[in-house]
Design an enzyme around this catalytic site. Structure first.
Site, mmCIF file in Angstrom:
data_model
loop_
_atom_site.group_PDB
_atom_site.id
_atom_site.type_symbol
_atom_site.label_atom_id
_atom_site.label_comp_id
_atom_site.label_asym_id
_atom_site.label_seq_id
_atom_site.Cartn_x
_atom_site.Cartn_y
_atom_site.Cartn_z
ATOM 1 N N GLU A 174 -66.266 12.432 54.551
ATOM 2 C CA GLU A 174 -66.603 13.747 53.995
ATOM 3 C C GLU A 174 -67.848 14.328 54.675
ATOM 4 O O GLU A 174 -68.831 14.695 54.022
ATOM 5 C CB GLU A 174 -66.761 13.672 52.466
ATOM 6 C CG GLU A 174 -65.472 13.251 51.785
ATOM 7 C CD GLU A 174 -65.361 13.544 50.286
ATOM 8 O OE1 GLU A 174 -66.369 13.904 49.666
ATOM 9 O OE2 GLU A 174 -64.237 13.429 49.761
ATOM 10 N N GLU A 296 -58.192 9.447 50.468
ATOM 11 C CA GLU A 296 -58.642 9.560 49.068
ATOM 12 C C GLU A 296 -57.696 10.505 48.351
ATOM 13 O O GLU A 296 -57.550 11.663 48.745
ATOM 14 C CB GLU A 296 -60.078 10.079 48.985
ATOM 15 C CG GLU A 296 -61.098 9.054 49.433
ATOM 16 C CD GLU A 296 -62.543 9.462 49.160
ATOM 17 O OE1 GLU A 296 -62.793 10.218 48.191
ATOM 18 O OE2 GLU A 296 -63.412 9.017 49.929
HETATM 19 O O1 AHR Z 1 -63.831 8.593 45.219
HETATM 20 C C1 AHR Z 1 -65.007 9.173 44.770
HETATM 21 C C2 AHR Z 1 -65.680 10.052 45.786
HETATM 22 O O2 AHR Z 1 -64.887 11.179 46.025
HETATM 23 C C3 AHR Z 1 -65.882 9.473 47.165
HETATM 24 O O3 AHR Z 1 -67.015 8.690 47.270
HETATM 25 C C4 AHR Z 1 -66.015 10.691 48.017
HETATM 26 O O4 AHR Z 1 -65.611 10.470 49.345
HETATM 27 C C5 AHR Z 1 -65.169 11.723 47.287
HETATM 28 O O5 AHR Z 1 -65.838 12.901 47.120
#
Ligand code: AHR
Length: 486
Positions: A174, A296
């Site tokens: 991110e 994710e």
């Molecule tokens: O999964 C939780 C968080 O969500 C992670 O650390 C991040 O990459 C995303 O914003």
């Protein structure tokens, strides 16, 4: 009205990469510490500090790949703090997730052992946000080099003589947000620089993953593909299903029918996101060499009351099972571009497959979906027609090496049962056997608890039948169904 679905059993599309069924474990809340790592001296049965019940459950899922150490944590993590004698390891403050102290007891060796014990491939996410190029370069050397490389020598001093094999490596997480708040042009250049030093030692061959877009940031994808596609093997995508707003995401257990429907609609958005990002990728990579890595995904609700807001602990119901089923179906449909996905997160965080409390452990409804869907790992995706017109029924299908047709269906309605007719076209031989497994519940918020861990669990489904190459079934509301036909 019947849902009529056509599956062309002789038109195989693409092998479903088993890594689509991957997981993600971050140093966040009680995921790593407590959920996975309890330490060698814990009364909880463990193997070198890793809790046995969780190891067993992850092994049973055929967990193909595990991403670590983050997440936002990855861009604050300095791997050298997590090696060597445990009592000498430097502590750190996990500033992003609740300001807790991380003892660094769980580091590189512990993670690699975890992967070995559950049979998963490691996917390590490097630190671009607050880490140096040299630090990243040395981590790769520590993990994968042999001989007299200085980092290999250090690894040997720490008890591991052979290098590990490491395929998947992420260059930042991110980077548009917690990983450095960068603009895509800036990150693309940094990516090019950092990835140069992600070297292949001896036989090791690293699949390099660049930080990709947040949800529908199509400009990020455009810039990254234009400027850096030739230096990457994969580009990540993050998308969470949040029924409410970012400020008030909604409750995991108390929700209305309307919120159920919104959740399903938002889960289905994954299809649009993959299609549009993939279309941009096609412009620069028509051969689809670069994989889309959805590292994710999952549901994200308000934390359970009374729990640390920085720990992102939430319960998991049949609604989450449906989100998992639909999302995995979508990944199967996009098997030509999606080469890996990692649900967030493995234990005690967001849409977990496992929850723990002290010595107790339980499997969530989401776990059972992964267990049912594991038949798709490495199978050939089959072409589906007609599903787009259905409102409640969502389906994907594959064929395994024994020619068994594996169909996974979700009935997204919380109130209506659905009749399904699947026309199985192009079968070489008459199909006669059908084996069904169903996950369903009576209440929208049905879930497992530590006192009642089997409230929501898969059961055998006897009502699927075959009539002249037509697979017929009636699906109860809110159900996930696997039918294996031969
Ligand atoms: O999964 C939780 C968080 O969500 C992670 O650390 C991040 O990459 C995303 O914003």
């Amino acid at each position: 009205m019947k849902n009529v679905i056509v599956i062309n059993t002789n038109q195989e599309q693409k092998t479903i990469n088993k890594n689509i069924y991957g997981h993600f474990a971050e140093h966040l809340g009680r995921c790593i510490y407590e959920g996975i790592w309890v330490g060698e001296d814990s009364p909880i049965p463990n193997t070198n500090g890793l809790r046995n019940d969780v190891l067993e459950a992850l092994k049973q899922l055929h967990t193909p790949v595990l991403r670590w150490p983050g997440g936002c944590f990855a861009d604050e993590y300095h791997w050298k703090d997590g090696i060597g004698p445990k009592e000498e390891r430097k502590k750190m403050i996990n500033t992003h997730w609740g300001g807790t102290v991380d003892t660094n007891e769980f580091g590189t060796h512990e993670f690699m052992q975890l992967c070995e014990l559950i049979g998963a491939e490691p996917y390590i996410n490097g630190n671009v946000g607050s880490g140096e190029v040299l630090e990243m370069q040395e981590w790769i050397e520590y993990l994968t080099a042999s001989g007299e490389a200085p980092m290999a020598e250090e690894r040997k001093r720490n008890g591991r003589s052979d290098p590990w094999s490491l395929t998947y490596f992420g260059v930042g997480n991110e980077s548009w947000g917690c990983g450095g708040n960068m603009r895509p042009e800036y990150y693309a250049d940094l990516y090019r620089r950092y990835q140069t030093y992600v070297r292949n030692y001896e036989e090791n061959n690293i699949y390099k993953i660049a930080c990709g877009p947040n949800v529908d940031d199509y400009n990020w994808t455009e810039v990254l593909m234009r400027e850096a596609a030739r230096y990457m093997d994969g580009l990540s995508l993050h998308y969470y299903t949040i029924p409410g707003t970012w400020e008030n995401k909604g409750s995991s257990l108390e929700f209305t029918e309307e919120e159920w429907d919104t959740t399903m609609k938002k889960a289905l958005k994954m299809d649009e996101l993959i299609t549009k990002h993939s279309t941009i990728m096609d412009k620069y990579d028509p051969e689809k060499r670069v994989g889309l890595i959805v590292d994710e995904w999952g549901t994200w609700y308000n934390v359970e009351s009374g729990t640390n807001p920085g720990f992102l602990y939430q319960q998991n119901t049949i609604r989450d099972a449906l989100v998992a089923g639909v999302t995995l179906n979508i990944f199967n449909h996009h098997a030509d571009r999606v080469q890996m996905a990692n649900i967030a997160q493995t234990v005690n965080v967001l849409q977990s497959v496992i929850l723990t409390e002290g010595t107790k452990m339980m499997k969530t409804p989401t776990y059972h979906v992964f267990d049912m869907y594991k038949v798709h790992q490495g199978a050939e995706a089959l072409k589906i027609q007609g599903t787009e017109k259905q409102t409640n029924v969502h389906v994907s299908a594959s064929k395994n090496s024994n020619d068994v047709i594996q169909v996974t269906l979700c009935n997204l309605s919380s109130t209506e049962s659905e009749d399904v007719q699947i026309d199985l076209r192009g079968c070489k031989e008459a199909l006669t056997n059908v084996k069904g497994t169903i996950l369903t519940a009576q209440e929208m918020n049905a879930h497992n608890t530590f006192d009642n861990p089997d409230q929501v669990r898969p059961r055998s489904f006897e009502k699927g039948r075959i009539e002249k190459d037509q697979l017929l079934a009636n699906m109860p509301p809110m159900s996930v169904l696997l039918m294996e036909v031969s």
